[in-house]
Design a protein around this motif. Structure first.
Motif, PDB file in Angstrom:
ATOM      1  N   GLN A 184       0.821  -1.208   0.000  1.00 54.71           N
ATOM      2  CA  GLN A 184       0.000   0.000   0.000  1.00 54.71           C
ATOM      3  C   GLN A 184       0.862   1.267   0.000  1.00 54.71           C
ATOM      4  O   GLN A 184       0.437   2.309   0.480  1.00 54.71           O
ATOM      5  N   LYS A 185       2.041   1.170  -0.572  1.00 51.13           N
ATOM      6  CA  LYS A 185       2.957   2.298  -0.588  1.00 51.13           C
ATOM      7  C   LYS A 185       2.514   3.348  -1.600  1.00 51.13           C
ATOM      8  O   LYS A 185       1.625   3.128  -2.417  1.00 51.13           O
ATOM      9  N   GLN A 186       3.191   4.500  -1.551  1.00 45.97           N
ATOM     10  CA  GLN A 186       2.833   5.631  -2.399  1.00 45.97           C
ATOM     11  C   GLN A 186       2.878   5.276  -3.883  1.00 45.97           C
ATOM     12  O   GLN A 186       2.009   5.672  -4.651  1.00 45.97           O
ATOM     13  N   GLU A 187       3.887   4.515  -4.284  1.00 44.48           N
ATOM     14  CA  GLU A 187       4.032   4.131  -5.690  1.00 44.48           C
ATOM     15  C   GLU A 187       2.814   3.347  -6.175  1.00 44.48           C
ATOM     16  O   GLU A 187       2.310   3.569  -7.273  1.00 44.48           O
ATOM     17  N   SER A 188       2.341   2.421  -5.337  1.00 44.80           N
ATOM     18  CA  SER A 188       1.164   1.629  -5.692  1.00 44.80           C
ATOM     19  C   SER A 188      -0.089   2.498  -5.750  1.00 44.80           C
ATOM     20  O   SER A 188      -0.944   2.338  -6.627  1.00 44.80           O
ATOM     21  N   CYS A 212      -5.974   7.580   4.423  1.00 39.55           N
ATOM     22  CA  CYS A 212      -4.771   6.761   4.486  1.00 39.55           C
ATOM     23  C   CYS A 212      -3.544   7.662   4.336  1.00 39.55           C
ATOM     24  O   CYS A 212      -3.623   8.773   3.814  1.00 39.55           O
ATOM     25  N   LYS A 213      -2.377   7.183   4.775  1.00 40.66           N
ATOM     26  CA  LYS A 213      -1.178   8.009   4.782  1.00 40.66           C
ATOM     27  C   LYS A 213      -0.716   8.372   3.377  1.00 40.66           C
ATOM     28  O   LYS A 213      -0.026   9.371   3.191  1.00 40.66           O
ATOM     29  N   THR A 214      -1.039   7.551   2.390  1.00 39.28           N
ATOM     30  CA  THR A 214      -0.644   7.861   1.017  1.00 39.28           C
ATOM     31  C   THR A 214      -1.494   8.977   0.419  1.00 39.28           C
ATOM     32  O   THR A 214      -1.170   9.494  -0.648  1.00 39.28           O
ATOM     33  N   ALA A 215      -2.577   9.345   1.110  1.00 35.88           N
ATOM     34  CA  ALA A 215      -3.456  10.412   0.617  1.00 35.88           C
ATOM     35  C   ALA A 215      -3.395  11.654   1.494  1.00 35.88           C
ATOM     36  O   ALA A 215      -3.312  12.774   1.002  1.00 35.88           O
ATOM     37  N   VAL A 216      -3.417  11.460   2.817  1.00 37.37           N
ATOM     38  CA  VAL A 216      -3.518  12.590   3.743  1.00 37.37           C
ATOM     39  C   VAL A 216      -2.454  12.482   4.821  1.00 37.37           C
ATOM     40  O   VAL A 216      -2.226  11.417   5.382  1.00 37.37           O
ATOM     41  N   ILE A 217      -1.796  13.606   5.083  1.00 34.57           N
ATOM     42  CA  ILE A 217      -0.842  13.689   6.185  1.00 34.57           C
ATOM     43  C   ILE A 217      -1.575  14.245   7.393  1.00 34.57           C
ATOM     44  O   ILE A 217      -2.102  15.353   7.350  1.00 34.57           O
ATOM     45  N   HIS A 218      -1.620  13.480   8.484  1.00 28.99           N
ATOM     46  CA  HIS A 218      -2.359  13.910   9.672  1.00 28.99           C
ATOM     47  C   HIS A 218      -1.460  14.715  10.601  1.00 28.99           C
ATOM     48  O   HIS A 218      -0.337  14.317  10.901  1.00 28.99           O
ATOM     49  N   ASN A 219      -1.951  15.867  11.052  1.00 26.37           N
ATOM     50  CA  ASN A 219      -1.282  16.633  12.087  1.00 26.37           C
ATOM     51  C   ASN A 219      -1.960  16.335  13.417  1.00 26.37           C
ATOM     52  O   ASN A 219      -2.847  15.486  13.506  1.00 26.37           O
ATOM     53  N   LYS A 220      -1.588  17.048  14.475  1.00 26.41           N
ATOM     54  CA  LYS A 220      -2.184  16.821  15.791  1.00 26.41           C
ATOM     55  C   LYS A 220      -3.679  17.076  15.762  1.00 26.41           C
ATOM     56  O   LYS A 220      -4.441  16.433  16.448  1.00 26.41           O
ATOM     57  N   ASN A 221      -4.090  18.081  14.971  1.00 24.49           N
ATOM     58  CA  ASN A 221      -5.499  18.407  14.833  1.00 24.49           C
ATOM     59  C   ASN A 221      -5.947  17.999  13.441  1.00 24.49           C
ATOM     60  O   ASN A 221      -5.451  18.524  12.446  1.00 24.49           O
ATOM     61  N   TRP A 222      -6.891  17.054  13.316  1.00 23.42           N
ATOM     62  CA  TRP A 222      -7.252  16.538  11.994  1.00 23.42           C
ATOM     63  C   TRP A 222      -7.946  17.585  11.132  1.00 23.42           C
ATOM     64  O   TRP A 222      -8.017  17.458   9.914  1.00 23.42           O
ATOM     65  N   PHE A 223      -8.410  18.695  11.755  1.00 19.82           N
ATOM     66  CA  PHE A 223      -8.989  19.769  10.963  1.00 19.82           C
ATOM     67  C   PHE A 223      -7.903  20.439  10.111  1.00 19.82           C
ATOM     68  O   PHE A 223      -8.203  21.103   9.134  1.00 19.82           O
ATOM     69  N   ASP A 224      -6.646  20.274  10.526  1.00 17.22           N
ATOM     70  CA  ASP A 224      -5.528  20.898   9.830  1.00 17.22           C
ATOM     71  C   ASP A 224      -4.794  19.877   8.959  1.00 17.22           C
ATOM     72  O   ASP A 224      -3.606  19.996   8.714  1.00 17.22           O
ATOM     73  N   GLN A 225      -5.504  18.854   8.529  1.00 13.53           N
ATOM     74  CA  GLN A 225      -4.878  17.801   7.729  1.00 13.53           C
ATOM     75  C   GLN A 225      -4.380  18.356   6.396  1.00 13.53           C
ATOM     76  O   GLN A 225      -4.917  19.313   5.864  1.00 13.53           O
ATOM     77  N   GLN A 226      -3.325  17.722   5.860  1.00 15.98           N
ATOM     78  CA  GLN A 226      -2.725  18.158   4.616  1.00 15.98           C
ATOM     79  C   GLN A 226      -2.702  17.012   3.616  1.00 15.98           C
ATOM     80  O   GLN A 226      -2.543  15.855   3.987  1.00 15.98           O
ATOM     81  N   ILE A 227      -2.860  17.347   2.341  1.00 16.42           N
ATOM     82  CA  ILE A 227      -2.784  16.351   1.290  1.00 16.42           C
ATOM     83  C   ILE A 227      -1.326  15.924   1.139  1.00 16.42           C
ATOM     84  O   ILE A 227      -0.420  16.756   1.155  1.00 16.42           O
ATOM     85  N   ASN A 228      -1.084  14.622   0.994  1.00 14.69           N
ATOM     86  CA  ASN A 228       0.258  14.114   0.757  1.00 14.69           C
ATOM     87  C   ASN A 228       0.875  14.822  -0.450  1.00 14.69           C
ATOM     88  O   ASN A 228       0.218  15.023  -1.472  1.00 14.69           O
ATOM     89  N   THR A 229       2.140  15.203  -0.350  1.00 12.40           N
ATOM     90  CA  THR A 229       2.792  16.010  -1.385  1.00 12.40           C
ATOM     91  C   THR A 229       2.755  15.351  -2.756  1.00 12.40           C
ATOM     92  O   THR A 229       2.409  15.990  -3.762  1.00 12.40           O
ATOM     93  N   VAL A 230       3.130  14.074  -2.821  1.00 16.40           N
ATOM     94  CA  VAL A 230       3.144  13.363  -4.109  1.00 16.40           C
ATOM     95  C   VAL A 230       1.729  13.248  -4.669  1.00 16.40           C
ATOM     96  O   VAL A 230       1.505  13.410  -5.877  1.00 16.40           O
ATOM     97  N   TYR A 231       0.766  12.989  -3.793  1.00 10.98           N
ATOM     98  CA  TYR A 231      -0.630  12.866  -4.215  1.00 10.98           C
ATOM     99  C   TYR A 231      -1.136  14.205  -4.760  1.00 10.98           C
ATOM    100  O   TYR A 231      -1.869  14.255  -5.756  1.00 10.98           O
TER     101      TYR A 231
END
Length: 280
Positions: A184-188, A212-231
Motif C-alpha cells: 500500500q505504498k505511495q508508488e502503488s 490513508c497516509k498515502t493520501a492525507v498527512i495527519h497533524n495533531k489536529n485533523w482539521f488541519d490535515q494536509q494532502i500528501n505532497t506526491v498525491y
C-alpha cells in the motif's frame, strides 16, 4: 497557513467554493475572501512556482498579512458540552462561564462568548442528519483500499504474499475499478490512480479518498490535515481536486464503502479456496 495557491488552482478548475473549502480545510467565507482579493489584485492561475504562500498572503491582503498570529486559545470540550446541554437548566452561557473559570485556573487564553457559541455550532452541524446529494456524471470518484486482502503464492518458494485491493468507484454511476497490489505504498497508490484513469478513459474533477497516509498527512489536529505532497502533485498533473473524507465518516464516500463490501463478499470470500500464483 491558508493554502492560497491551492484555492486559486481549484477555482480555475471551476470547483465550487464549498468543495474548495473542504479540500483546503478552510471555511467557505475564507475561500470567498481569497477569490475576491485575487480578482482585485488581478492574480490568476497559473502562478509563478516560486511564489510562496507568505508572498501570496502579502499580495492578497497587504494590510493584514503582518497581523496574523497563531491562536493559543483553549478550545471547548465538545463532548462535555453536549452532555451538559441535555441536562435541565443547561445552557451555553452557563457553560461558557464555567469554561472561563477553567481557563483562568489553567492560565489558558479563553474564547469570547460569540466564538465559543460558533465552535459549538460547528460541532453540532457535523452531527446533523445527512441528506441525498445530487451528483453529475463523471464529476467525482471515490477511492479506498479494501479492508480485506487477497493471497498470491510465489511458485518458486511457495511463499504466501499478501495482496492489497484498491477500489475506485464513480459516484454517479457506481461503476467500479478494482486492482490488487503487493503493498500500500505511495508508488502503488499513484499507479492505481493512473491505471484507473486509463480504464475509465478520463479524469474526474474531484477525488474523494480515505484518510490513508498515502493520501492525507495527519497533524495533531485533523482539521488541519494536509494532502500528501506526491498525491497533490498527481492532482495538479491531472487537473483534479482532492477532497478527503472526514475521519470516521464513511458516509462521505458511501459508494466506495459499498463496493468494498461487495468485493469482499463476491470476489475475495468467493475465491478464498482458489490459489493464485505470482508471475513476473
Amino acid at each position: 497557513m491558508t493554502k492560497y495557491r491551492e484555492i486559486l488552482r481549484l477555482s480555475n478548475l471551476n470547483i465550487s467554493q464549498e468543495n474548495i473549502a473542504t479540500s483546503c480545510g478552510v471555511s467557505k467565507k475564507t475561500v470567498s475572501k481569497v477569490l475576491k482579493a485575487s480578482k482585485e489584485q488581478n492574480l490568476k492561475w497559473p502562478l509563478v512556482k516560486k511564489l510562496t504562500e507568505e508572498a501570496l498572503l502579502s499580495m492578497l491582503f497587504p494590510s493584514t498579512s503582518q497581523a496574523i498570529k497563531v491562536s493559543t486559545k483553549r478550545m471547548p470540550d465538545y463532548e462535555h458540552i453536549r452532555k451538559e446541554l441535555l441536562r435541565n437548566g443547561g445552557n451555553k452561557k452557563l457553560l461558557w462561564t464555567e469554561y472561563l473559570e477553567a481557563c483562568r485556573l489553567s492560565r489558558d487564553v479563553p474564547l469570547m462568548y460569540s466564538q465559543f457559541c460558533y465552535y459549538i455550532q460547528q460541532d453540532e452541524i457535523k452531527r446533523r442528519a445527512s441528506m441525498h446529494i445530487n451528483r453529475k456524471p463523471g464529476e467525482q470518484i471515490e477511492v479506498d483500499w479494501a479492508g480485506d486482502t487477497a493471497r498470491i503464492i510465489d511458485p518458486d518458494t511457495g511463499e504466501i504474499i499478501t495482496a492489497y485491493v484498491f477500489v475506485g468507484v464513480m459516484t454517479y454511476s457506481q461503476y467500479p475499478y478494482v486492482e490488487a497490489f503487493i503493498n500500500q505504498k505511495q508508488e502503488s497508490w499513484i499507479a492505481a490512480h493512473t491505471n484507473m484513469y486509463k480504464y475509465f478513459g478520463g479524469v474526474t474533477k474531484i477525488i474523494v479518498p480515505d484518510n490513508c497516509k498515502t493520501a492525507v498527512i495527519h497533524n495533531k489536529n485533523w482539521f488541519d490535515q494536509q494532502i500528501n505532497t506526491v498525491y497533490h502533485e498527481m492532482a495538479e498533473h491531472y487537473g483534479t481536486a482532492i477532497i478527503p473524507a472526514r475521519v470516521r465518516a464513511p458516509k462521505d464516500k458511501p459508494n466506495a464503502e459499498g463496493t468494498v463490501g461487495t468485493i469482499s463478499t463476491w470476489i475475495l470470500a468467493a475465491l478464498r479456496e482458489v490459489e493464485f500464483f505470482f508471475t513476473c
